[in-house]
Motif scaffolding. Structure first.
Motif, mmCIF file in Angstrom:
data_model
loop_
_atom_site.group_PDB
_atom_site.id
_atom_site.type_symbol
_atom_site.label_atom_id
_atom_site.label_comp_id
_atom_site.label_asym_id
_atom_site.label_seq_id
_atom_site.Cartn_x
_atom_site.Cartn_y
_atom_site.Cartn_z
ATOM 1 N N TRP A 169 0.843 -1.208 0.000
ATOM 2 C CA TRP A 169 0.000 0.000 0.000
ATOM 3 C C TRP A 169 0.879 1.259 0.000
ATOM 4 C CZ3 TRP A 169 -0.128 3.618 4.001
ATOM 5 C CH2 TRP A 169 -1.077 4.627 3.849
ATOM 6 N N ALA A 170 1.931 1.259 0.802
ATOM 7 C CA ALA A 170 2.796 2.437 0.918
ATOM 8 C C ALA A 170 3.573 2.707 -0.369
ATOM 9 C CB ALA A 170 3.764 2.274 2.081
ATOM 10 N N LEU A 171 3.791 1.681 -1.167
ATOM 11 C CA LEU A 171 4.571 1.836 -2.396
ATOM 12 C C LEU A 171 3.699 2.043 -3.640
ATOM 13 C CD1 LEU A 171 7.342 -0.838 -1.799
ATOM 14 C CD2 LEU A 171 7.539 1.645 -1.558
ATOM 15 N N GLU A 172 2.398 2.189 -3.463
ATOM 16 C CA GLU A 172 1.522 2.428 -4.611
ATOM 17 C C GLU A 172 1.853 3.766 -5.253
ATOM 18 O OE1 GLU A 172 -2.537 2.192 -3.405
ATOM 19 O OE2 GLU A 172 -2.469 0.020 -3.152
ATOM 20 N N GLY A 173 1.697 3.835 -6.545
ATOM 21 C CA GLY A 173 1.952 5.085 -7.261
ATOM 22 C C GLY A 173 3.394 5.184 -7.726
ATOM 23 N N ASP A 174 3.806 6.399 -7.972
ATOM 24 C CA ASP A 174 5.136 6.661 -8.536
ATOM 25 C C ASP A 174 6.146 6.949 -7.414
ATOM 26 O OD1 ASP A 174 7.073 7.050 -10.480
ATOM 27 O OD2 ASP A 174 6.603 9.184 -10.682
ATOM 28 N N VAL A 175 6.395 5.967 -6.589
ATOM 29 C CA VAL A 175 7.313 6.125 -5.450
ATOM 30 C C VAL A 175 8.739 5.910 -5.938
ATOM 31 C CG1 VAL A 175 7.961 5.257 -3.175
ATOM 32 C CG2 VAL A 175 5.556 5.328 -3.849
ATOM 33 N N LYS A 176 9.608 6.835 -5.602
ATOM 34 C CA LYS A 176 11.012 6.731 -6.009
ATOM 35 C C LYS A 176 11.938 6.447 -4.824
ATOM 36 C CE LYS A 176 10.627 9.317 -10.206
ATOM 37 N NZ LYS A 176 9.760 8.380 -10.819
ATOM 38 N N ILE A 177 11.566 6.977 -3.656
ATOM 39 C CA ILE A 177 12.402 6.822 -2.463
ATOM 40 C C ILE A 177 11.514 6.443 -1.278
ATOM 41 C CG2 ILE A 177 13.956 7.971 -0.829
ATOM 42 C CD1 ILE A 177 14.723 9.874 -3.095
ATOM 43 N N LEU A 178 11.980 5.489 -0.492
ATOM 44 C CA LEU A 178 11.308 5.096 0.743
ATOM 45 C C LEU A 178 12.234 5.456 1.900
ATOM 46 C CD1 LEU A 178 9.113 3.537 2.359
ATOM 47 C CD2 LEU A 178 10.519 1.486 2.001
ATOM 48 N N ILE A 179 11.750 6.279 2.814
ATOM 49 C CA ILE A 179 12.515 6.591 4.022
ATOM 50 C C ILE A 179 12.009 5.642 5.100
ATOM 51 C CG2 ILE A 179 13.101 8.321 5.753
ATOM 52 C CD1 ILE A 179 12.561 10.434 3.552
ATOM 53 N N LEU A 180 12.874 4.766 5.532
ATOM 54 C CA LEU A 180 12.524 3.714 6.471
ATOM 55 C C LEU A 180 13.171 4.022 7.812
ATOM 56 C CD1 LEU A 180 11.235 0.933 6.893
ATOM 57 C CD2 LEU A 180 13.325 -0.077 5.972
ATOM 58 N N GLU A 181 12.340 4.330 8.795
ATOM 59 C CA GLU A 181 12.854 4.662 10.128
ATOM 60 C C GLU A 181 12.899 3.388 10.956
ATOM 61 O OE1 GLU A 181 12.192 7.915 13.660
ATOM 62 O OE2 GLU A 181 10.758 7.802 12.032
#
Length: 65
Positions: A8-20
């Motif tokens: 769900w969080a990666l839906e769409g045009d995601v280029k960068i994921l900031i993972l805390e």
């Protein structure tokens, strides 16, 4: 983020994921193995979609020396 919500969080045009990393898992008393497994799943799913992953660390005050 629980690895089961990553799609769900990666839906769409995601280029960068900031993972805390850390704070919620530590406060819930999760094992290191479970945290490592969850993080690995999240990173693998992001990489499979060609999303760059930036890892950050947040440490709750209760866990600081």
């Amino acid at each position: 983020m629980d690895w089961r919500r990553i799609d769900w969080a990666l839906e769409g045009d995601v280029k960068i994921l900031i993972l805390e990393l850390g704070a919620n898992d530590i406060l819930r008393g999760q094992s290191i193995k479970l945290m490592k497994d969850n993080l690995s799943q999240i990173i693998e799913k992001a990489k499979a979609r060609n999303v760059q992953v930036l890892c950050a660390v947040s440490m709750p005050d209760q866990c600081r020396p």
